[in-house]
Design a protein around this motif. Structure first.
Motif, PDB file in Angstrom:
ATOM      1  N   ASN A  29      -3.405  -0.948 -13.179  1.00 53.16           N
ATOM      2  CA  ASN A  29      -2.439   0.111 -13.448  1.00 53.16           C
ATOM      3  C   ASN A  29      -1.060   0.392 -12.599  1.00 53.16           C
ATOM      4  OD1 ASN A  29      -1.922   3.334 -13.012  1.00 53.16           O
ATOM      5  ND2 ASN A  29      -2.663   3.033 -15.223  1.00 53.16           N
ATOM      6  N   GLU A  30      -0.071   0.626 -13.173  1.00 56.96           N
ATOM      7  CA  GLU A  30       1.056   0.473 -12.576  1.00 56.96           C
ATOM      8  C   GLU A  30       1.172   1.995 -11.507  1.00 56.96           C
ATOM      9  OE1 GLU A  30       2.176   1.971 -16.787  1.00 56.96           O
ATOM     10  OE2 GLU A  30       0.797   0.891 -15.597  1.00 56.96           O
ATOM     11  N   TYR A  31       0.515   3.031 -11.846  1.00 55.72           N
ATOM     12  CA  TYR A  31       0.419   4.165 -11.012  1.00 55.72           C
ATOM     13  C   TYR A  31      -0.163   3.934  -9.710  1.00 55.72           C
ATOM     14  CZ  TYR A  31       2.483   6.820 -14.868  1.00 55.72           C
ATOM     15  OH  TYR A  31       3.171   7.081 -15.971  1.00 55.72           O
ATOM     16  N   MET A  32      -1.399   3.006  -9.631  1.00 52.54           N
ATOM     17  CA  MET A  32      -2.225   2.833  -8.628  1.00 52.54           C
ATOM     18  C   MET A  32      -1.320   1.753  -7.787  1.00 52.54           C
ATOM     19  SD  MET A  32      -4.863   4.462  -8.300  1.00 52.54           S
ATOM     20  CE  MET A  32      -5.716   3.574  -7.185  1.00 52.54           C
ATOM     21  N   VAL A  33      -0.646   0.830  -8.455  1.00 52.91           N
ATOM     22  CA  VAL A  33       0.089  -0.215  -7.519  1.00 52.91           C
ATOM     23  C   VAL A  33       1.375   0.585  -6.897  1.00 52.91           C
ATOM     24  CG1 VAL A  33       1.737  -2.044  -7.912  1.00 52.91           C
ATOM     25  CG2 VAL A  33      -0.191  -2.084  -9.328  1.00 52.91           C
ATOM     26  N   LEU A  34       1.847   1.672  -7.605  1.00 53.54           N
ATOM     27  CA  LEU A  34       2.970   2.546  -7.078  1.00 53.54           C
ATOM     28  C   LEU A  34       2.346   3.306  -5.816  1.00 53.54           C
ATOM     29  CD1 LEU A  34       5.847   3.377  -6.955  1.00 53.54           C
ATOM     30  CD2 LEU A  34       5.090   5.105  -8.898  1.00 53.54           C
ATOM     31  N   TRP A  35       1.256   3.973  -5.996  1.00 55.16           N
ATOM     32  CA  TRP A  35       0.430   4.588  -4.858  1.00 55.16           C
ATOM     33  C   TRP A  35       0.493   3.904  -3.860  1.00 55.16           C
ATOM     34  CZ3 TRP A  35      -4.112   3.975  -2.390  1.00 55.16           C
ATOM     35  CH2 TRP A  35      -4.506   5.195  -1.573  1.00 55.16           C
ATOM     36  N   ALA A  36      -0.171   2.480  -3.955  1.00 52.82           N
ATOM     37  CA  ALA A  36      -0.595   1.306  -2.963  1.00 52.82           C
ATOM     38  C   ALA A  36       0.364   1.122  -2.029  1.00 52.82           C
ATOM     39  CB  ALA A  36      -1.504   0.463  -3.371  1.00 52.82           C
ATOM     40  N   ARG A  37       1.457   0.823  -3.037  1.00 50.64           N
ATOM     41  CA  ARG A  37       2.962   0.432  -2.174  1.00 50.64           C
ATOM     42  C   ARG A  37       3.592   1.397  -1.257  1.00 50.64           C
ATOM     43  NH1 ARG A  37       7.380  -2.501  -6.173  1.00 50.64           N
ATOM     44  NH2 ARG A  37       8.631  -1.097  -4.692  1.00 50.64           N
ATOM     45  N   ASN A  38       3.345   2.580  -1.392  1.00 47.62           N
ATOM     46  CA  ASN A  38       3.909   3.599  -0.727  1.00 47.62           C
ATOM     47  C   ASN A  38       2.573   4.163   0.442  1.00 47.62           C
ATOM     48  OD1 ASN A  38       6.755   4.780  -1.576  1.00 47.62           O
ATOM     49  ND2 ASN A  38       5.466   4.136  -3.463  1.00 47.62           N
ATOM     50  N   ALA A  39       1.360   3.985  -0.072  1.00 45.03           N
ATOM     51  CA  ALA A  39       0.537   4.545   1.038  1.00 45.03           C
ATOM     52  C   ALA A  39       0.275   3.789   2.145  1.00 45.03           C
ATOM     53  CB  ALA A  39      -0.854   4.804   0.160  1.00 45.03           C
ATOM     54  N   PHE A  40       0.210   2.408   2.029  1.00 39.71           N
ATOM     55  CA  PHE A  40       0.106   1.385   2.953  1.00 39.71           C
ATOM     56  C   PHE A  40       1.234   1.220   3.747  1.00 39.71           C
ATOM     57  CE2 PHE A  40      -3.252  -0.130  -0.411  1.00 39.71           C
ATOM     58  CZ  PHE A  40      -4.157  -0.099   0.762  1.00 39.71           C
ATOM     59  N   THR A  41       2.456   1.936   3.630  1.00 37.75           N
ATOM     60  CA  THR A  41       3.497   1.942   4.716  1.00 37.75           C
ATOM     61  C   THR A  41       3.364   3.185   5.584  1.00 37.75           C
ATOM     62  OG1 THR A  41       4.908   3.363   3.216  1.00 37.75           O
ATOM     63  CG2 THR A  41       5.085   1.004   2.495  1.00 37.75           C
ATOM     64  N   LEU A  42       2.549   4.003   5.062  1.00 41.33           N
ATOM     65  CA  LEU A  42       2.430   5.192   6.044  1.00 41.33           C
ATOM     66  C   LEU A  42       2.070   4.719   7.479  1.00 41.33           C
ATOM     67  CD1 LEU A  42       0.808   8.113   3.842  1.00 41.33           C
ATOM     68  CD2 LEU A  42       3.537   7.469   4.360  1.00 41.33           C
ATOM     69  N   PRO A  43       0.991   3.977   7.711  1.00 44.74           N
ATOM     70  CA  PRO A  43       0.440   3.879   9.049  1.00 44.74           C
ATOM     71  C   PRO A  43       1.584   3.235   9.941  1.00 44.74           C
ATOM     72  CG  PRO A  43      -1.008   3.122   7.365  1.00 44.74           C
ATOM     73  CD  PRO A  43       0.095   3.267   6.634  1.00 44.74           C
ATOM     74  N   PHE A  44       2.451   2.090   9.292  1.00 41.82           N
ATOM     75  CA  PHE A  44       3.353   1.472   9.884  1.00 41.82           C
ATOM     76  C   PHE A  44       4.616   2.748  10.310  1.00 41.82           C
ATOM     77  CE2 PHE A  44       1.773  -1.566   7.572  1.00 41.82           C
ATOM     78  CZ  PHE A  44       1.545  -2.642   8.329  1.00 41.82           C
ATOM     79  N   LEU A  45       5.025   3.654   9.257  1.00 36.04           N
ATOM     80  CA  LEU A  45       5.972   4.578   9.788  1.00 36.04           C
ATOM     81  C   LEU A  45       5.438   5.533  10.733  1.00 36.04           C
ATOM     82  CD1 LEU A  45       7.030   5.616   5.926  1.00 36.04           C
ATOM     83  CD2 LEU A  45       8.333   4.261   7.872  1.00 36.04           C
ATOM     84  N   PHE A  46       4.015   5.868  10.764  1.00 40.32           N
ATOM     85  CA  PHE A  46       3.679   6.743  12.026  1.00 40.32           C
ATOM     86  C   PHE A  46       3.803   5.936  13.182  1.00 40.32           C
ATOM     87  CE2 PHE A  46       1.619   9.425   8.690  1.00 40.32           C
ATOM     88  CZ  PHE A  46       2.014  10.668   9.345  1.00 40.32           C
ATOM     89  N   LEU A  47       3.436   4.738  13.195  1.00 39.15           N
ATOM     90  CA  LEU A  47       3.436   3.850  14.528  1.00 39.15           C
ATOM     91  C   LEU A  47       4.956   3.678  14.978  1.00 39.15           C
ATOM     92  CD1 LEU A  47       1.888   1.892  16.280  1.00 39.15           C
ATOM     93  CD2 LEU A  47       2.395  -0.093  14.687  1.00 39.15           C
ATOM     94  N   ILE A  48       6.104   3.462  14.123  1.00 36.94           N
ATOM     95  CA  ILE A  48       7.327   3.391  14.359  1.00 36.94           C
ATOM     96  C   ILE A  48       7.796   5.046  15.148  1.00 36.94           C
ATOM     97  CG2 ILE A  48       9.742   3.338  13.393  1.00 36.94           C
ATOM     98  CD1 ILE A  48       8.684   1.300  11.396  1.00 36.94           C
ATOM     99  N   LEU A  49       7.409   5.849  14.476  1.00 38.43           N
ATOM    100  CA  LEU A  49       7.570   7.330  15.212  1.00 38.43           C
ATOM    101  C   LEU A  49       7.372   7.371  16.573  1.00 38.43           C
ATOM    102  CD1 LEU A  49       9.242   9.805  14.111  1.00 38.43           C
ATOM    103  CD2 LEU A  49       6.961  10.832  13.629  1.00 38.43           C
ATOM    104  N   ILE A  50       6.272   6.670  16.972  1.00 33.51           N
ATOM    105  CA  ILE A  50       5.611   6.875  18.539  1.00 33.51           C
ATOM    106  C   ILE A  50       6.735   6.415  19.355  1.00 33.51           C
ATOM    107  CG2 ILE A  50       4.146   5.735  19.807  1.00 33.51           C
ATOM    108  CD1 ILE A  50       2.079   5.537  17.740  1.00 33.51           C
ATOM    109  N   PHE A  51       7.795   5.594  18.888  1.00 36.17           N
ATOM    110  CA  PHE A  51       8.776   5.106  19.648  1.00 36.17           C
ATOM    111  C   PHE A  51      10.185   5.890  19.696  1.00 36.17           C
ATOM    112  CE2 PHE A  51       6.246   1.249  18.503  1.00 36.17           C
ATOM    113  CZ  PHE A  51       5.719   0.945  19.997  1.00 36.17           C
ATOM    114  N   PHE A  52      10.091   6.782  18.779  1.00 32.69           N
ATOM    115  CA  PHE A  52      11.235   7.629  18.544  1.00 32.69           C
ATOM    116  C   PHE A  52      10.657   9.074  18.674  1.00 32.69           C
ATOM    117  CE2 PHE A  52      12.050   3.660  16.315  1.00 32.69           C
ATOM    118  CZ  PHE A  52      13.277   3.467  16.639  1.00 32.69           C
ATOM    119  N   SER A  53      11.511   9.819  19.225  1.00 34.62           N
ATOM    120  CA  SER A  53      11.128  11.459  19.467  1.00 34.62           C
ATOM    121  C   SER A  53      11.417  11.937  18.301  1.00 34.62           C
ATOM    122  CB  SER A  53      12.192  11.927  20.527  1.00 34.62           C
ATOM    123  OG  SER A  53      13.469  11.953  20.115  1.00 34.62           O
ATOM    124  N   ILE A  54      10.806  13.094  17.893  1.00 29.06           N
ATOM    125  CA  ILE A  54      11.052  13.992  16.647  1.00 29.06           C
ATOM    126  C   ILE A  54      12.184  14.520  16.699  1.00 29.06           C
ATOM    127  CG2 ILE A  54       9.961  15.908  15.258  1.00 29.06           C
ATOM    128  CD1 ILE A  54       7.446  14.960  16.187  1.00 29.06           C
TER     129      ILE A  54
END
Length: 201
Positions: A29-54
């Motif tokens: 289903n295209e909605y599940m694929v779209l959800w997965a494309r974005n959901a699996f990026t979140l851990p990497f984004l949180f990881l990147i934020l560790i190296f940058f201040s809020i």
């Protein structure tokens, strides 16, 4: 000039993601694929934020986020549907019209305008995308635009190009008011949260 490297890398990874998504969409289903494309990026984004201040944020950040978030969801759904129903070679090239629209929106909203060389480059890219339909142009110069009406995926991508020009311009305001890392993290997190019930439904 490191932005050139970022742009090339972004284009390459974007094309790779679209190709993989196209393959997965055949049986999912295209909605599940779209959800997965974005959901699996979140851990990497949180990881990147560790190296940058809020960063410190202001009202412009929240206004930009409030405007672009619903539009991003709408565009993403339209985008993934276009990939699913139409060959990539017929749908993706219409994203080349995006820079033309962005010239207008960035000038109206940000008062930015490319150099003469940048403007010529954008025009040439757009013409190149148009001439991908060269066989049809032999029949009628405006035939490719007529074929857009028949090919839903191409029409969807043209709409994506138009609206994304507005979204990109407003998102730049949000990024300037915070940081690229923080704005991306908040945007994709909220995007995934809102898309979750839609995907499950």
């Amino acid at each position: 000039m490191i932005w050139i490297l970022y742009a090339i890398l972004s284009a390459f990874l974007g094309a790779t993601i679209d190709t993989i998504s196209k393959k997965i969409l055949k049986n999912n289903n295209e909605y599940m694929v779209l959800w997965a494309r974005n959901a699996f990026t979140l851990p990497f984004l949180f990881l990147i934020l560790i190296f940058f201040s809020i960063p410190e944020i202001d009202n412009k950040f929240w206004i930009a986020l409030a405007i672009t978030l619903p539009l991003e969801i709408f565009l993403a759904i339209l985008y993934i549907k276009a990939i699913k129903i139409t060959d990539l070679s017929l749908s993706i090239p219409f994203l080349s019209f995006g820079p033309i629209f962005t010239i207008i929106t960035s000038f109206l909203i940000l008062k930015e305008f490319p150099t003469i060389y940048g403007f010529i480059g954008i025009i040439l890219i757009t013409i190149g995308a148009y001439f991908l339909n060269f066989e049809k142009i032999k029949i009628n110069l405006f035939q490719p635009f007529k074929s857009i009406i028949k090919e839903k995926g191409s029409l969807f991508m043209l709409i994506v190009s138009l609206i994304s020009a507005i979204v990109i311009t407003i998102e730049k305001i949000g990024i300037i008011s915070s940081s690229p890392q923080f704005f991306s993290l908040i945007l994709f997190t909220l995007f995934t949260i809102i898309l979750t019930p839609i995907a499950l439904f």
